[in-house]
Scaffold this motif. Structure first.
Motif, short mmCIF file in Angstrom:
data_model
loop_
_atom_site.label_atom_id
_atom_site.label_comp_id
_atom_site.label_asym_id
_atom_site.label_seq_id
_atom_site.Cartn_x
_atom_site.Cartn_y
_atom_site.Cartn_z
N ILE A 1 0.99 -0.90 -0.18
CA ILE A 1 -0.21 0.27 0.14
C ILE A 1 0.64 1.34 0.06
N LYS A 2 2.11 1.31 0.31
CA LYS A 2 2.72 2.14 1.03
C LYS A 2 3.16 2.88 -0.37
N ARG A 3 4.00 1.98 -1.32
CA ARG A 3 4.58 1.89 -2.61
C ARG A 3 3.62 2.61 -3.74
N VAL A 4 1.96 1.72 -3.51
CA VAL A 4 1.32 2.01 -4.51
C VAL A 4 0.85 3.35 -3.89
N LEU A 5 1.27 4.21 -2.60
CA LEU A 5 0.52 5.78 -2.52
C LEU A 5 1.97 6.14 -2.69
N SER A 6 3.21 5.98 -2.88
CA SER A 6 4.35 6.54 -3.05
C SER A 6 4.20 6.75 -4.94
N MET A 7 3.74 6.05 -5.28
CA MET A 7 3.04 6.11 -7.15
C MET A 7 2.57 7.23 -7.74
N ILE A 8 1.69 7.61 -6.56
CA ILE A 8 0.89 9.18 -6.91
C ILE A 8 1.76 9.96 -7.41
N PRO A 9 3.01 10.81 -6.57
CA PRO A 9 3.78 12.02 -6.41
C PRO A 9 4.68 11.33 -7.28
N VAL A 10 4.71 10.49 -8.26
CA VAL A 10 5.61 10.27 -9.14
C VAL A 10 5.12 10.82 -10.40
N LEU A 11 4.03 10.14 -10.74
CA LEU A 11 2.91 9.83 -11.74
C LEU A 11 2.56 12.15 -12.02
N PHE A 12 2.21 12.59 -10.91
CA PHE A 12 2.05 13.76 -10.44
C PHE A 12 3.65 14.30 -11.76
N LEU A 13 4.64 14.18 -10.99
CA LEU A 13 5.38 15.26 -11.72
C LEU A 13 5.28 14.72 -12.79
N VAL A 14 4.93 13.11 -13.68
CA VAL A 14 5.50 12.98 -14.88
C VAL A 14 4.42 13.71 -15.76
N ALA A 15 2.87 13.94 -15.38
CA ALA A 15 1.36 14.74 -15.55
C ALA A 15 1.76 16.11 -16.05
N ILE A 16 2.65 16.96 -14.76
CA ILE A 16 3.28 17.70 -15.55
C ILE A 16 3.96 17.98 -16.47
N PHE A 17 5.38 17.48 -16.64
CA PHE A 17 6.10 17.67 -16.89
C PHE A 17 5.82 17.34 -18.82
N VAL A 18 4.74 16.47 -18.84
CA VAL A 18 4.83 15.50 -20.36
C VAL A 18 3.70 16.91 -20.58
N PHE A 19 3.01 17.10 -19.78
CA PHE A 19 1.92 18.44 -19.98
C PHE A 19 2.46 19.78 -20.63
N PHE A 20 3.20 20.13 -20.09
CA PHE A 20 3.90 21.70 -20.16
C PHE A 20 4.97 21.27 -20.96
N LEU A 21 5.19 20.26 -21.80
CA LEU A 21 6.43 20.01 -22.90
C LEU A 21 6.35 19.91 -23.48
N ILE A 22 4.46 19.31 -24.00
CA ILE A 22 3.91 18.98 -25.50
C ILE A 22 3.68 20.76 -25.74
N HIS A 23 2.97 20.71 -24.80
CA HIS A 23 2.05 22.73 -24.78
C HIS A 23 3.12 23.66 -25.66
N PHE A 24 4.82 23.41 -25.42
CA PHE A 24 5.28 24.49 -25.37
C PHE A 24 5.93 23.88 -26.97
N ILE A 25 5.98 22.56 -27.93
CA ILE A 25 6.32 22.39 -28.41
C ILE A 25 5.48 23.34 -30.06
N PRO A 26 6.16 23.23 -30.21
CA PRO A 26 5.92 25.13 -31.56
C PRO A 26 4.78 24.05 -32.18
N GLY A 27 3.57 24.30 -32.92
CA GLY A 27 2.91 23.81 -34.00
C GLY A 27 1.45 24.37 -33.37
N ASP A 28 0.49 23.82 -33.78
CA ASP A 28 -0.44 24.24 -32.86
C ASP A 28 -1.68 22.88 -33.26
N PRO A 29 -2.29 21.53 -33.03
CA PRO A 29 -3.13 21.06 -33.51
C PRO A 29 -4.37 21.33 -33.80
N ALA A 30 -5.07 22.70 -33.94
CA ALA A 30 -6.44 22.96 -34.82
C ALA A 30 -5.76 23.85 -36.58
#
Ligand code: ATP
Ligand code: MG
Lengths: 316, 338
Positions: free
Chosen positions: A6-35
């Protein structure tokens, strides 16, 4: 034990959160617009602007981020802008080839690498040992895309015994399925196999010189029992670490391999999503991959306890 | 006559092939062990005690090792047995306990598994039966609550306990010969004494022969009946314990005995040490191997190698000058009496 998991599973949450932030901003800063990518070069600025607001791309970036996280917390990874289907569905429809490829590459490399590593350790210093170590050295230094091209050229073009590229799903028969995966698995698994072979050899050589192996021999055990029961189980502990670590390179390697062999797997999904600026797909897929990676590492850590009593938790 | 001895080691030679050429670690070693006897094998570090022991068990990697001579055990030459035949001897008829109790047990199997394994292969017992036997053996070595211990792993018990486990394992098939290679060096003094007691008691019970390898002459005095002193791969003296301690013949043996600290000795007096260092195996002296370090060495000693000679009832020595030394000894003793 339960508390630990349980401890190990809970400790995954912050890691996943960091990954989420990182990926989100990295991608949004790539030039180019989906539309504009979606509408093509002929679209007028108004059309593009309309689509942008429709997709929520006009909102400030932090609002987009909160929106996305809120959705994820509800188990909703979002919808592909381009394919018009939920990200999870897109992921599931591409997981088959990747899973087969990864399992085959990992399986084959382990099944080949470990016995060869053990053999090389036992025949240490002989020509058998040096031949295998030379091959392993080559396997480690050759880039997988180059190996992929060589394999294609030899088995696909020259000998024509295996298809050069493409994919057939498992439903078309196991042999048919495997036929398309052999070359990709070989090129993806080669480095893996080389690393595991060398690790197995080193680890076995270490263990074979320990006192408890001498004890095992002094008991009158057969060499086979000494090697596989007494030495290998100990030698397997560091190999396990390598298995966990190489899984990461297997995922990144799969992206390249799938592109080279034109396999419709996760690698291809991500590559396409990147060219199309399909944000939701990129973010969602990477998040799932991160989750898989963490879960796998947890499983490997638990496996340590099975193999090595010294790290076993909460023993009575 | 031939069956009087349990083990006869006859001119044993063990040669390793190394990158810098062959290395003769054991060079013509001869000794015998009787049933119920504890033979001490002593000598400085590197003199070939362990190699001798491991040659008897044929534990050395035979790709890089050549043997010569004979090791007759119960009338069979172990050096001419096949690997398959040796499997039935190791751990069954001849057992060995190693120096480092802390690392001699496999960390990933329980104590019970490791003892029972030996019993199962040699006595064709079922698992359950073998476990019960393992518990009995642990009890015999004085381990408290063995029923619990057998489920424990080596890292969960102390060094002294581990050595008892090793003994239990070694004796589980009632071997007729036990080779104990410095079984107590890694343990503290009180535990040492206990372990030696255990070995001694079990020896009585099983009437086994024991080869006790050590460089601790205190241990020799305590448990051995006879002693073989080795120097640079050769036997240089062999005698009964009492004879060896009261009238050693070889200058090296004398040096060893003098270097034991005495409780009632003068604290300010420096302990005796033997001059020089042991030469390496690649650089063996021409004549007597000990000559370069020997204060009595003559021209003859430096040029010609002495043989191991039988002197009197059960004392052998490899020295050109022992007779003269013996005379000096008598005179010295005489002066101290006056
Ligand atoms: N496999 C091997 N190859 C080459 N030389 C070896 C090998 N094993 C042992 N030797 C050499 O043989 C000699 C005798 O070693 P051995 O281990 O028998 O000494 P020992 O009397 O047991 O010493 P110690 O009291 O330190 O245990 C040493 O010089 C050692 O370096
Ligand atoms: Mg030794």
């Amino acid at each position: 034990m339960k508390a630990y998991i349980i401890k190990r599973v809970l400790s995954m949450i912050p890691v996943l959160f960091l990954v989420a932030i990182f990926v989100f901003f990295l991608i949004h800063f790539i030039p180019g617009d989906p539309a504009s990518v979606m509408l093509g070069p002929d679209a007028t600025p108004e059309e593009i602007d309309n689509l942008r607001s429709e997709l929520g791309l006009n909102l400030p970036i932090y609002q987009q981020f909160f929106q996305w996280t809120a959705n994820i917390l509800q188990g909703n990874l979002g919808t592909s802008l381009y394919m018009n289907m939920p990200v999870l569905e897109a992921f599931i429809s591409h997981i088959g080839p990747t899973l087969s490829l990864a399992l085959l590459a990992q399986g084959v490399s382990v099944l080949i690498a470990i016995p060869i590593g053990v053999l090389a350790a036992r025949k240490r210093g002989t020509s058998v040992d040096s031949t295998f170590m030379l091959i392993a050295m080559l396997g480690m230094s050759i880039p997988s895309f180059l190996l992929a091209l060589i394999l294609m050229l030899v088995f696909g073009v020259k000998l024509q015994i295996l298809p050069v590229a493409g994919y057939e799903s498992l439903s078309s028969g196991i042999l048919n399925h495997l036929k398309y995966l052999i070359l990709p698995a070989l090129s993806l698994g080669a480095i893996q196999a080389a690393v595991i072979t060398r690790m197995t050899r080193t680890s076995m050589i270490d263990i074979l010189s320990t006192n408890y192996i001498k004890t095992a021999r002094a008991k009158g055990l057969r060499e086979r029992v000494v090697i596989y029961k007494h030495a290998f189980r100990n030698a397997f502990i560091p190999i396990l670490t390598i298995l966990g670590e190489t899984f990461g390179s297997l995922i990144t390697g799969a992206v390249v391999t799938e592109t080279v062999f034109n396999l419709p797997g996760i690698g291809q999904l991500v590559m396409n999503a990147i060219t199309r600026r399909d944000y939701a797909v990129i973010q969602g897929t990477i998040l799932i991959i991160a989750l898989t990676y963490l879960t796998l590492n947890l499983l490997i850590d638990l496996l340590y306890g099975v193999v090595d009593p010294r790290v076993r938790l909460n023993r009575k | 006559m031939g069956n009087q001895y349990l083990l006869e080691v006859n001119e044993l030679k063990t040669v390793f092939s190394s990158e810098s050429g062959p290395v003769t670690a054991v060079d013509g070693v001869t000794f015998n062990v009787k049933h119920g006897e504890v033979l001490g094998l002593v000598g400085e570090s590197g003199c070939g005690k362990s190699v001798t022991a491991e040659s008897i068990m044929r534990l050395l990697n035979e790709k890089h090792t050549k043997y010569d001579g004979e090791i007759n055990f119960n009338g069979r030459n172990l050096l001419s047995l096949t690997n398959e035949e040796m499997l039935g001897i190791r751990g069954n008829k001849i057992s060995m306990i190693f120096q480092d109790a802390m690392t001699s047990l496999n960390p990933v199997y329980t104590i019970g598994d490791q003892i029972a394994e030996t019993i199962m292969i040699h006595q064709k017992m079922k698992k359950k039966e073998a476990y019960n036997k393992a518990i009995d053996m642990l009890k015999l070595t004085g381990i408290p609550s063995p029923e619990k211990r057998i489920h424990e792993y080596p890292h969960e018990i102390s060094g002294g306990m581990r050595q008892r486990v090793m003994i239990a394992m070694a004796l589980s098939c009632k071997p007729s010969l036990l080779i104990a290679d410095e079984p107590t060096t890694a343990l503290d003094v009180t535990i040492q004494a206990q372990i030696l007691d255990v070995i001694n008691e079990l020896k009585e019970e099983l009437n086994m022969g024991v080869i006790m390898i050590t460089h601790d002459l205190g241990v020799v005095a305590e448990v051995c009946t006879r002693v073989v002193v080795m120097y640079l791969g050769q036997v240089i003296e062999e005698a009964d314990v009492d004879t060896l301690f009261s009238s050693p013949l070889h200058p090296y043996t004398k040096g060893l005995l003098k270097s034991i600290p005495k409780i009632d000795g003068d604290r300010n007096k420096k302990l005796h040490t033997i001059n020089g260092v042991v030469p390496s195996l690649n650089n063996i002296p021409n004549g007597c191997r000990f000559a370069p370090r020997c204060t009595y060495a003559t021209e003859e000693c430096l040029n010609e190698a002495p043989l191991l000679q039988v002197i009197k009832d059960n004392q052998k020595v490899r020295c050109w000058n022992y007779r003269q030394l013996l005379k000096e000894e008598v005179q010295n003793n005489a002066t101290t009496i006056i």
